[in-house]
Design a protein around this motif. Structure first.
Motif, PDB file in Angstrom:
ATOM      1  N   ARG A  74      13.120  19.302   7.364  1.00 39.45           N
ATOM      2  CA  ARG A  74      12.544  20.287   8.282  1.00 39.45           C
ATOM      3  C   ARG A  74      11.923  21.418   7.476  1.00 39.45           C
ATOM      4  O   ARG A  74      12.555  22.451   7.262  1.00 39.45           O
ATOM      5  CB  ARG A  74      13.618  20.829   9.212  1.00 39.45           C
ATOM      6  N   PRO A  75      10.697  21.212   7.015  1.00 44.09           N
ATOM      7  CA  PRO A  75      10.072  22.258   6.215  1.00 44.09           C
ATOM      8  C   PRO A  75       9.923  23.543   7.025  1.00 44.09           C
ATOM      9  O   PRO A  75       9.633  23.512   8.213  1.00 44.09           O
ATOM     10  CB  PRO A  75       8.709  21.673   5.844  1.00 44.09           C
ATOM     11  N   GLY A  76      10.187  24.643   6.357  1.00 45.90           N
ATOM     12  CA  GLY A  76      10.068  25.942   7.005  1.00 45.90           C
ATOM     13  C   GLY A  76      11.351  26.435   7.650  1.00 45.90           C
ATOM     14  O   GLY A  76      11.488  27.626   7.920  1.00 45.90           O
ATOM     15  N   GLN A  77      12.297  25.548   7.909  1.00 46.69           N
ATOM     16  CA  GLN A  77      13.563  25.971   8.520  1.00 46.69           C
ATOM     17  C   GLN A  77      14.450  26.602   7.452  1.00 46.69           C
ATOM     18  O   GLN A  77      14.631  26.040   6.383  1.00 46.69           O
ATOM     19  CB  GLN A  77      14.291  24.806   9.169  1.00 46.69           C
ATOM     20  N   VAL A  78      14.999  27.766   7.770  1.00 40.55           N
ATOM     21  CA  VAL A  78      15.862  28.477   6.833  1.00 40.55           C
ATOM     22  C   VAL A  78      17.294  28.003   7.021  1.00 40.55           C
ATOM     23  O   VAL A  78      17.793  27.941   8.158  1.00 40.55           O
ATOM     24  CB  VAL A  78      15.776  30.005   7.050  1.00 40.55           C
ATOM     25  N   TYR A  79      17.940  27.651   5.918  1.00 40.88           N
ATOM     26  CA  TYR A  79      19.340  27.237   5.936  1.00 40.88           C
ATOM     27  C   TYR A  79      20.156  28.257   5.153  1.00 40.88           C
ATOM     28  O   TYR A  79      19.819  28.592   4.020  1.00 40.88           O
ATOM     29  CB  TYR A  79      19.520  25.863   5.274  1.00 40.88           C
ATOM     30  N   SER A  80      21.248  28.700   5.742  1.00 37.59           N
ATOM     31  CA  SER A  80      22.154  29.589   5.010  1.00 37.59           C
ATOM     32  C   SER A  80      22.902  28.770   3.971  1.00 37.59           C
ATOM     33  O   SER A  80      22.962  27.533   4.048  1.00 37.59           O
ATOM     34  CB  SER A  80      23.146  30.246   5.970  1.00 37.59           C
ATOM     35  N   ARG A  81      23.500  29.444   3.022  1.00 34.70           N
ATOM     36  CA  ARG A  81      24.285  28.754   2.007  1.00 34.70           C
ATOM     37  C   ARG A  81      25.435  27.987   2.652  1.00 34.70           C
ATOM     38  O   ARG A  81      25.763  26.872   2.250  1.00 34.70           O
ATOM     39  CB  ARG A  81      24.792  29.751   0.969  1.00 34.70           C
ATOM     40  N   GLU A  82      26.058  28.587   3.657  1.00 36.42           N
ATOM     41  CA  GLU A  82      27.174  27.925   4.360  1.00 36.42           C
ATOM     42  C   GLU A  82      26.694  26.656   5.061  1.00 36.42           C
ATOM     43  O   GLU A  82      27.394  25.643   5.056  1.00 36.42           O
ATOM     44  CB  GLU A  82      27.815  28.885   5.367  1.00 36.42           C
TER      45      GLU A  82
END
Length: 179
Positions: free
Chosen positions: A120-128
């Motif tokens: 999912r390009p552009g989707q921000v993922y947190s480290r968790e």
């Protein structure tokens, strides 16, 4: 009182005609009392007698045979289409990644991280979220583990593609193909 079954060398199982047999102790119930029964599910080829398996344990099995005409085999998983984003290719079925046609030497976690970000390009993922989805568990410690893997992955992507993994300050990471 539970008695363990003796170990026995298993006979080869026929894949063409397996049989299902259920064996339980066949001891009478005493008047006014209750009896605890233990059931054993034993899968054996049709021509194998399960009684010797229970004889050493002092059990008299009640045998109920059920024929299974064929062994169901799960359908093959559908092939996944390799992800290609601006010269970076990730093939999940082959577990390979390449940049501009040159195969990358990635560790298991580096590959999984790249594939997850590219889905999912552009989707921000947190480290968790990355720890949960890529590592598969709740990591005890700090988010530096993700930071270290991202740094290694950026080095391996090379100068032309390392900026595709973008740091979102105080949040995490996202994959953005170069413009």
């Amino acid at each position: 009182m539970t008695t363990a079954l003796p170990s026995a060398d298993p006979a080869p199982v026929s894949r063409t005609a397996p049989r299902l047999r259920l064996a339980t102790p066949a001891e009478p119930v005493e008047a006014g009392g209750t009896q605890q029964l233990t059931a054993y599910l034993v899968l054996l080829p049709a021509d194998t007698d399960p009684a010797p398996l229970f004889a050493d344990a002092g059990l008299r099995p009640h045998i109920q045979a059920v024929a299974i005409d064929e062994v169901p085999t799960p359908p093959p998983a559908p092939a996944r289409v390799p992800l290609v984003r601006d010269g970076v290719l990730v093939d999940a079925d082959q577990r390979t990644a390449a940049v501009d046609g040159a195969e990358l030497d990635l560790t298991f976690l580096e590959f999984s991280l790249l594939a997850h970000l590219m889905e999912r390009p552009g989707q921000v993922y947190s480290r968790e979220q990355l720890i949960h989805h890529v590592w598969g568990y709740d990591h005890v410690g700090d988010g530096r583990t993700v930071d270290v893997h991202v740094a290694r992955l950026r080095r391996k992507l090379g100068p032309a593609h390392r900026r595709s993994i973008v740091t979102v300050r105080r949040v995490g990471y996202k994959y953005v193909p170069r413009a």
